[in-house]
Design a protein around this motif. Structure first.
Motif, mmCIF file in Angstrom:
data_model
loop_
_atom_site.group_PDB
_atom_site.id
_atom_site.type_symbol
_atom_site.label_atom_id
_atom_site.label_comp_id
_atom_site.label_asym_id
_atom_site.label_seq_id
_atom_site.Cartn_x
_atom_site.Cartn_y
_atom_site.Cartn_z
ATOM 1 N N ASN A 19 15.415 101.061 51.929
ATOM 2 C CA ASN A 19 15.139 102.380 52.222
ATOM 3 C C ASN A 19 15.766 103.473 51.674
ATOM 4 O O ASN A 19 16.878 103.779 51.840
ATOM 5 N N LYS A 20 15.200 104.270 50.694
ATOM 6 C CA LYS A 20 15.750 105.354 49.755
ATOM 7 C C LYS A 20 15.523 106.577 50.727
ATOM 8 O O LYS A 20 16.109 107.806 50.297
ATOM 9 N N ASN A 21 14.700 106.357 51.834
ATOM 10 C CA ASN A 21 14.502 107.920 52.641
ATOM 11 C C ASN A 21 15.733 108.268 53.540
ATOM 12 O O ASN A 21 16.588 107.562 53.731
ATOM 13 N N LYS A 22 15.482 109.539 54.139
ATOM 14 C CA LYS A 22 16.571 109.889 54.976
ATOM 15 C C LYS A 22 16.341 109.446 56.546
ATOM 16 O O LYS A 22 17.105 109.871 57.350
ATOM 17 N N LYS A 23 15.302 108.817 56.772
ATOM 18 C CA LYS A 23 14.875 108.342 57.989
ATOM 19 C C LYS A 23 14.296 106.882 58.030
ATOM 20 O O LYS A 23 14.020 106.406 56.810
ATOM 21 N N ALA A 24 14.436 106.092 59.196
ATOM 22 C CA ALA A 24 14.150 105.025 59.361
ATOM 23 C C ALA A 24 12.520 104.898 59.088
ATOM 24 O O ALA A 24 11.748 105.593 59.222
#
Length: 310
Positions: free
Chosen positions: A100-105
């Motif tokens: 996961n490269k995002n800032k949220k799950a």
């Protein structure tokens, strides 16, 4: 009065009636059933066996919805005994790693976003995935995704379609180290100037990508991010207003408003290189666009334009 005749030995025995016989038989069957359930598997009797498994190495990585998805390998077998939905006449299992490269799950719902394309053009949804828990930012999670695939089908004849029917799907051939370059984010330097409202606009870079902030682009579309530097050469501040009102990209006769923008509403006098950006959704097959700065209302200022090759 005479005494009662003595009871015979046969009449003294308790006779078992029909109901008693039925209950006795049921008790015996129950005991045998319980014993068989626990004992026979220990003896290897009646237990499903795992068919031979063939493994094809893939090691293909692509970014979907801001997550790096790696197809580690594909396995084929007549069955997978650890799959509660297994068939016995052909299964294919993909070993998948998601970072996961995002800032949220994020949660990957494989029955919705993963389909196998067969040589004849049919699509298959998975029958089982081992994990549906959320992947935290920065976390890497492994999963197995199973499909019912005829045993005679060769792995290298298959394509994984990653993305829902409403999203920009990624076609991933099940071949070792498949080239996914066409789906990678692409950044290009532009460094072209224009002006609007007496402000100086410099388009520095543009980036095209298939997802933004954990959201995959809609079907047939991709995101275009435009980075700018803005200066005000005047001795007085300028109120430009919302970029959603005056900023567009044009492709042919189609004018497209931004879906995101971080351009300031006003600019102090003689400010230089004030950074801003805007994001647009454009068709995937578009190779050139024109950035247009100009209000839809007549404001007395000529629009500024910048031609951009993608």
């Amino acid at each position: 009065m005479g005494s009662a005749p003595p009871l015979s030995s046969s009449s003294q025995r308790r006779r078992v009636g029909p109901i008693g016989v039925v209950l006795l038989v049921m008790a015996v069957l129950l005991i045998l059933g319980v014993a068989g359930y626990f004992v026979l598997p220990l003896l290897g009797i009646g237990k499903a066996t795992q068919a031979a498994i063939t493994t094809s190495d893939l090691q293909t990585t692509v970014n979907y919805a801001g997550m790096d998805i790696t197809l580690v390998n594909a396995q084929q077998a007549a069955n997978f005994i650890d799959d509660p939905q297994t068939h016995s006449d052909g299964m294919l299992r993909l070993h998948v790693q998601a970072t996961n490269k995002n800032k949220k799950a994020a949660v990957l719902i494989y029955p919705t976003i993963a389909h196998l394309l067969l040589p004849g053009g049919n699509e298959l949804a998975p029958v089982y995935a081992s994990d549906y828990t959320a992947v935290a930012p920065g976390e890497t999670r492994s999963n197995t995704v199973d499909f019912v695939v005829p045993a005679a089908t060769k792995v290298n004849q298959l394509t994984l379609l990653l993305g829902s029917a409403a999203e920009a799907r990624l076609n991933i051939p099940l071949q070792p180290h498949a080239d996914m370059g066409k789906y990678a984010a692409k950044t290009s330097d532009v460094n072209k100037k224009t002006s609007y409202l007496s402000l100086d606009y410099l388009v520095t870079q543009v980036t095209t990508q298939m997802s933004l902030d954990g959201q995959q682009a809609p079907k047939g579309m991709r995101y275009l991010s435009v980075n700018l530097k803005i200066g005000n050469p005047l001795m007085q501040p300028v109120i430009a207003g919302s970029p959603f009102d005056y900023l567009r990209v044009k492709s042919g006769d189609t004018s497209i408003a931004p879906v995101q923008a971080t351009i300031p509403l006003n600019f102090a006098s003689q400010v230089k290189d004030q950074a801003g950006s805007a994001v647009f959704l454009i068709p995937q097959d578009v190779t050139t666009v024109t950035l247009v700065l100009g209000s839809k209302n007549t404001d007395g200022f000529d629009p500024g334009t910048v031609n951009i090759a993608l």
